[in-house]
Design a protein around this motif. Sequence first.
Motif, PDB file in Angstrom:
ATOM      1  N   ALA A  74       7.508   1.586 -33.604  1.00  0.00           N
ATOM      2  CA  ALA A  74       7.536   0.746 -34.799  1.00  0.00           C
ATOM      3  C   ALA A  74       6.404  -0.283 -34.824  1.00  0.00           C
ATOM      4  CB  ALA A  74       8.877   0.033 -34.907  1.00  0.00           C
ATOM      5  N   ALA A  75       6.048  -0.831 -33.653  1.00  0.00           N
ATOM      6  CA  ALA A  75       5.088  -1.955 -33.667  1.00  0.00           C
ATOM      7  C   ALA A  75       4.113  -1.958 -32.500  1.00  0.00           C
ATOM      8  CB  ALA A  75       5.849  -3.276 -33.719  1.00  0.00           C
ATOM      9  N   GLY A  76       3.970  -0.835 -31.791  1.00  0.00           N
ATOM     10  CA  GLY A  76       2.957  -0.762 -30.754  1.00  0.00           C
ATOM     11  C   GLY A  76       3.474  -1.062 -29.360  1.00  0.00           C
ATOM     12  N   ALA A  77       2.627  -0.724 -28.370  1.00  0.00           N
ATOM     13  CA  ALA A  77       3.034  -0.806 -26.965  1.00  0.00           C
ATOM     14  C   ALA A  77       2.683  -2.123 -26.281  1.00  0.00           C
ATOM     15  CB  ALA A  77       2.398   0.354 -26.188  1.00  0.00           C
ATOM     16  N   ASP A  78       2.105  -3.057 -27.028  1.00  0.00           N
ATOM     17  CA  ASP A  78       1.729  -4.346 -26.435  1.00  0.00           C
ATOM     18  C   ASP A  78       2.842  -5.364 -26.660  1.00  0.00           C
ATOM     19  OD1 ASP A  78       0.612  -6.645 -25.496  1.00  0.00           O
ATOM     20  OD2 ASP A  78      -1.019  -6.732 -26.952  1.00  0.00           O
ATOM     21  N   PRO A  79       3.564  -5.759 -25.611  1.00  0.00           N
ATOM     22  CA  PRO A  79       4.683  -6.701 -25.779  1.00  0.00           C
ATOM     23  C   PRO A  79       4.268  -8.029 -26.406  1.00  0.00           C
ATOM     24  CG  PRO A  79       4.724  -5.706 -23.598  1.00  0.00           C
ATOM     25  CD  PRO A  79       3.413  -5.333 -24.207  1.00  0.00           C
ATOM     26  N   SER A  80       3.035  -8.462 -26.187  1.00  0.00           N
ATOM     27  CA  SER A  80       2.607  -9.752 -26.733  1.00  0.00           C
ATOM     28  C   SER A  80       2.545  -9.737 -28.254  1.00  0.00           C
ATOM     29  CB  SER A  80       1.242 -10.144 -26.162  1.00  0.00           C
ATOM     30  OG  SER A  80       0.250  -9.228 -26.578  1.00  0.00           O
ATOM     31  N   GLY A  81       2.371  -8.537 -28.827  1.00  0.00           N
ATOM     32  CA  GLY A  81       2.326  -8.437 -30.275  1.00  0.00           C
ATOM     33  C   GLY A  81       3.522  -7.731 -30.866  1.00  0.00           C
ATOM     34  N   ASN A  82       4.506  -7.440 -30.042  1.00  0.00           N
ATOM     35  CA  ASN A  82       5.701  -6.724 -30.476  1.00  0.00           C
ATOM     36  C   ASN A  82       6.925  -7.474 -29.967  1.00  0.00           C
ATOM     37  OD1 ASN A  82       7.845  -4.906 -30.846  1.00  0.00           O
ATOM     38  ND2 ASN A  82       6.593  -3.105 -30.435  1.00  0.00           N
ATOM     39  N   THR A  83       7.454  -8.336 -30.811  1.00  0.00           N
ATOM     40  CA  THR A  83       8.566  -9.205 -30.414  1.00  0.00           C
ATOM     41  C   THR A  83       9.768  -8.409 -29.926  1.00  0.00           C
ATOM     42  OG1 THR A  83       7.913 -10.927 -31.968  1.00  0.00           O
ATOM     43  CG2 THR A  83      10.193 -10.967 -31.198  1.00  0.00           C
TER      44      THR A  83
END
Length: 240
Positions: free
Chosen positions: A36-45
């Motif tokens: 839904a919003a990518g694999a980067d935790p910093s940009g995916n709440t």
Amino acid sequence: MGRAFEYRKARKLKRWGHMARTFTKLGKEIEIAVKAAGADPSGNTRLRILIQNAKAENMPKENIERAIKRATEKDAADYKEVIYEGYGPHGIAFLVETATDNTNRTVANIRMHFNKCGGTLGNSGSVGFLFDHKCVFKFKAGDADPEELELEMIDLGVDEFYPEEDGITVYAPYESFGAIQKWLDDKGFEIVSGESVRIPTDTKELDAEGRESVEKLVERLEEDDDVVNVYHTMKEPDEE
């Protein structure tokens, strides 16, 4: 309200064996969040919170990393979140959250579970209004004054606030999830876990035989690999 949810959650984890099933279900949720919003935790709440939840359940780091990697592969399963509603034995309302890559299989299995336990799978919206959609966060606030924190968090929508020895647990309408998560991050508090829950607005008391029949349906549903959460309106022992 919150305490009853914690009781149900503890029983669910016990039934799952607290390992293989828990990790499988968390893995699916992580894959959905990554897609839904990518694999980067910093940009995916949502992914960041799910990773915290997984750590809180002692899910190994390599399992978390595998789930994230699977979601980025071309042939990754396309999991969807689907909610099923219905009535179990004795008129107890059920709301079942699933993560599935085959809705035909899932709906057939969910219907079978209801039918075999004397229940009926209903249409979308048939029982959803009987549950409040809440978010629940557990966090560590260090030396912060709990009374002051509670007053501040009321403005964010928090309607239940429980300070405990190992952290603070709060409940709020699900719409407040993002605002609370951002506020906790901005304050520098450690988020131990954060999740969506469905809490019944009213519950029905059953005798021992009635409880047993409802529990059979709960167990069948929770043993299904596609099922993530099961909520119902039967009154739990700790609510009495």
